[in-house]
Design a protein around this motif. Structure first.
Motif, PDB file in Angstrom:
ATOM      1  N   GLU A 198      -0.802  -7.778  15.821  1.00  0.00           N
ATOM      2  CA  GLU A 198      -0.302  -6.523  15.841  1.00  0.00           C
ATOM      3  C   GLU A 198      -1.147  -5.630  15.094  1.00  0.00           C
ATOM      4  OE1 GLU A 198       3.815  -6.019  14.716  1.00  0.00           O
ATOM      5  OE2 GLU A 198       3.334  -3.792  14.488  1.00  0.00           O
ATOM      6  N   TYR A 199      -1.497  -6.016  13.881  1.00  0.00           N
ATOM      7  CA  TYR A 199      -2.129  -4.991  13.011  1.00  0.00           C
ATOM      8  C   TYR A 199      -3.701  -5.191  13.296  1.00  0.00           C
ATOM      9  CZ  TYR A 199       1.883  -5.763  10.082  1.00  0.00           C
ATOM     10  OH  TYR A 199       2.942  -5.883   9.343  1.00  0.00           O
ATOM     11  N   ASN A 242      -4.525  -3.343   4.401  1.00  0.00           N
ATOM     12  CA  ASN A 242      -4.462  -4.524   3.144  1.00  0.00           C
ATOM     13  C   ASN A 242      -4.219  -5.781   3.671  1.00  0.00           C
ATOM     14  OD1 ASN A 242      -5.312  -2.326   1.493  1.00  0.00           O
ATOM     15  ND2 ASN A 242      -3.384  -2.044   0.724  1.00  0.00           N
ATOM     16  N   TYR A 243      -3.248  -6.006   4.548  1.00  0.00           N
ATOM     17  CA  TYR A 243      -2.775  -7.087   5.099  1.00  0.00           C
ATOM     18  C   TYR A 243      -3.969  -7.986   5.864  1.00  0.00           C
ATOM     19  CZ  TYR A 243      -0.081 -10.365   7.849  1.00  0.00           C
ATOM     20  OH  TYR A 243       0.385 -11.743   8.452  1.00  0.00           O
ATOM     21  N   LEU A 244      -4.644  -7.021   6.540  1.00  0.00           N
ATOM     22  CA  LEU A 244      -5.668  -7.607   7.383  1.00  0.00           C
ATOM     23  C   LEU A 244      -6.922  -8.263   6.444  1.00  0.00           C
ATOM     24  CD1 LEU A 244      -6.001  -5.372  10.156  1.00  0.00           C
ATOM     25  CD2 LEU A 244      -5.352  -7.603  10.288  1.00  0.00           C
ATOM     26  N   ARG A 245      -7.114  -7.027   5.648  1.00  0.00           N
ATOM     27  CA  ARG A 245      -8.397  -7.456   4.615  1.00  0.00           C
ATOM     28  C   ARG A 245      -8.008  -8.717   3.700  1.00  0.00           C
ATOM     29  NH1 ARG A 245      -9.512  -5.676  -0.468  1.00  0.00           N
ATOM     30  NH2 ARG A 245      -7.363  -4.649  -0.369  1.00  0.00           N
ATOM     31  N   GLY A 301       0.996  -1.160  -0.094  1.00  0.00           N
ATOM     32  CA  GLY A 301       0.036   0.086  -0.013  1.00  0.00           C
ATOM     33  C   GLY A 301       0.841   1.334   0.120  1.00  0.00           C
ATOM     34  N   ALA A 302       0.126   2.467  -0.231  1.00  0.00           N
ATOM     35  CA  ALA A 302       0.918   3.722  -0.237  1.00  0.00           C
ATOM     36  C   ALA A 302       1.655   4.087   0.989  1.00  0.00           C
ATOM     37  CB  ALA A 302      -0.098   4.826  -0.809  1.00  0.00           C
ATOM     38  N   SER A 303       0.961   3.777   2.059  1.00  0.00           N
ATOM     39  CA  SER A 303       1.438   4.072   3.450  1.00  0.00           C
ATOM     40  C   SER A 303       1.509   2.951   4.219  1.00  0.00           C
ATOM     41  CB  SER A 303       0.734   4.966   4.150  1.00  0.00           C
ATOM     42  OG  SER A 303      -0.783   4.321   4.223  1.00  0.00           O
ATOM     43  N   LEU A 304       2.389   3.105   5.189  1.00  0.00           N
ATOM     44  CA  LEU A 304       2.685   1.721   6.170  1.00  0.00           C
ATOM     45  C   LEU A 304       0.930   1.339   6.757  1.00  0.00           C
ATOM     46  CD1 LEU A 304       4.588  -0.169   7.389  1.00  0.00           C
ATOM     47  CD2 LEU A 304       4.882   1.398   9.344  1.00  0.00           C
ATOM     48  N   LYS A 305       0.405   2.500   6.831  1.00  0.00           N
ATOM     49  CA  LYS A 305      -0.963   2.112   7.559  1.00  0.00           C
ATOM     50  C   LYS A 305      -1.979   1.660   6.604  1.00  0.00           C
ATOM     51  CE  LYS A 305      -4.703   4.740  10.109  1.00  0.00           C
ATOM     52  NZ  LYS A 305      -5.715   5.059   9.171  1.00  0.00           N
TER      53      LYS A 305
END
Ligand code: ADP
Ligand code: MG
Length: 310
Positions: free
Chosen positions: A207-208, A132-135, A123-127
Motif C-alpha cells: 500500500e505504501y 519511514n516505514y518503507l525506508r 513520523g510527524a505526519s502520516l505521510k
C-alpha cells in the motif's frame, strides 16, 4: 541463468530447527554445485557459531564483519556493502563443481539494531511515517541488490524467533519463506498467526509502495510461502508417530504448502554437535537415525530446488 533466490527461514518460535535447517540446506546446495550465501539475522548467532568457533569469531569477525556493523554503517559517511562481510568457514572449502558456501555473521548487539530501527519508524505526519516505514523495511532488500551478490544462486536468511523489524527486513527482501515447525498444537496455531502477520506486512508495504511510486512504478513485494518443514518428528515403524499426523493435516488444511520430506528427531546427534563443525548433511551419519536424517535432509533439498524451480 537463474536470478538469485532469496529465502527467509522464519518462525515466531525458537527451537524449531530454523538454524539447523538453514545450515544444512545451505551446505547441501553448495555440495550440489550451487553458490549459496547464508545470512545470520539472529542476535543469538547460532548459525554463525555452528560454522565457526567463538574464538575465530572474536578474532576475525566480531569487530568489522557482522550484519550488525552493516546496519550501523547505513547512515554513516562510509556505508558498508553486504559483500564486504561475506565469510567462508575455514574448514568448508569451495567445491570443484562450482559450489560455494559463504555466510554473513551475526552479533549479539543486533538486538539494539532492531530497537534502533523501530525508533526510525513513525513520523510527524502520516505521510512521513509511511515514507519511514518503507525506508526502514526495505533496507536489507536494497542491500541485496548489490551487483557482487548476483553470482549467488540462493541466499538463505536465518531469522530470529520474532516478527520484529529485522525479521520484516528479511521478508521484504525475500522471494519465499520457509517455515520449520514442530508438529504439535501450539505450532499449528503459530503458523496460522504467522501467515496472518505475513499477509499484513505485505499489504501494508505494498500500500505504501503504491502511494510512493504509483501502481505502475511501485516495487511490490510478494513473498511466497515455499512450505512448512516439519522437524524433530518422532518416527515409529517408518512412519511419523500417529499422534503427530493430525497436526500435519491441520497445517495443510490451512492452505499452507507442506514439504513432503519430514525431518526426524535425532537428539543424541545434535546434543553433541560442536560449534564450528560441519553441518550434519556433510558428515556421514553414524547411527541408523543419523543416516536416515541425512537422507531426509537430502530429499528436502531436492524438494526445495524443485519448489524454487532450480
Ligand atoms: N532433527 C533434529 N533432531 C534433534 N534435535 C534437533 C534437530 N534439529 C535441530 N535440533 C536441535 O534443536 C535445537 C534447536 O534447533 P535450532 O535449529 O537452533 O532451532 P531454532 O533456530 O529454530 O531456534 C538445537 O540444539 C538443535 O541442535
Ligand atoms: Mg536459530
Amino acid at each position: 541463468m537463474f536470478s538469485v533466490r532469496v529465502v527467509s527461514v522464519i518462525n515466531y518460535k525458537g527451537g524449531v530447527g530454523k538454524t539447523t535447517l538453514t545450515a544444512n540446506v545451505g551446505a547441501e546446495l553448495a555440495f550440489r554445485g550451487k553458490k549459496v550465501l547464508l545470512i545470520d539475522l539472529d542476535p543469538q548467532a547460532s548459525l554463525t557459531f555452528s560454522l565457526v568457533r567463538p574464538e575465530y569469531w572474536q578474532q576475525n569477525l566480531e569487530a568489522e564483519k557482522t550484519i550488525k556493523k552493516w546496519y550501523e554503517s547505513f547512515d554513516s559517511s562510509s556505508p558498508l556493502s553486504l559483500s564486504s562481510l561475506m565469510t567462508r568457514a575455514p574448514h568448508i572449502k569451495d567445491y570443484p563443481n562450482g559450489g560455494v558456501l559463504r555466510f554473513i555473521p551475526s552479533h549479539l548487539g543486533l538486538i539494539n539494531v532492531d530497537l534502533e530501527l523501530a525508533t526510525e519508524l513513525g513520523g510527524a505526519s502520516l505521510k512521513q511515517s509511511k515514507i519511514n516505514y518503507l525506508r526502514v523495511h526495505r533496507r536489507l532488500a536494497e542491500g541485496l541488490k548489490e551487483e557482487a551478490l548476483s553470482e549467488f544462486d540462493v541466499i538463505l536468511i536465518d531469522c530470529p524467533p520474532n516478527f520484529n523489524v529485522v525479521t520484516k527486513n528479511a521478508i521484504v527482501a525475500s522471494d519465499s519463506v520457509l517455515i520449520p515447525a514442530k508438529a504439535d498444537y501450539l505450532s499449528t496455531l503459530g503458523i496460522d498467526h504467522l501467515q496472518r502477520s505475513l499477509r499484513e506486512l505485505v499489504a501494508d508495504y505494498n500500500e505504501y509502495a503504491q502511494l510512493e511510486s504509483g501502481e505502475d512504478n511501485a516495487e511490490f513485494i510478494d513473498p511466497q510461502t515455499l512450505g512448512v518443514v516439519f522437524t524433530m518428528i518422532q518416527f515409529y515403524g517408518g512412519q511419523p508417530i500417529a499422534a503427530l499426523r493430525p497436526y500435519i493435516r491441520q497445517i495443510a488444511a490451512l492452505g499452507v504448502p507442506v514439504f513432503d520430506s519430514l525431518l526426524r528427531e535425532a537428539k543424541t546427534l545434535f546434543a553433541g554437535s560442536p560449534s564450528g563443525g560441519l553441518p550434519l548433511v556433510l558428515r556421514a551419519g553414524k547411527t541408523p537415525t543419523e543416516k536416515q536424517l541425512v537422507k531426509e535432509l537430502e530429499d528436502l533439498v531436492s524438494e526445495f530446488l524443485l519448489k524454487l524451480g532450480k
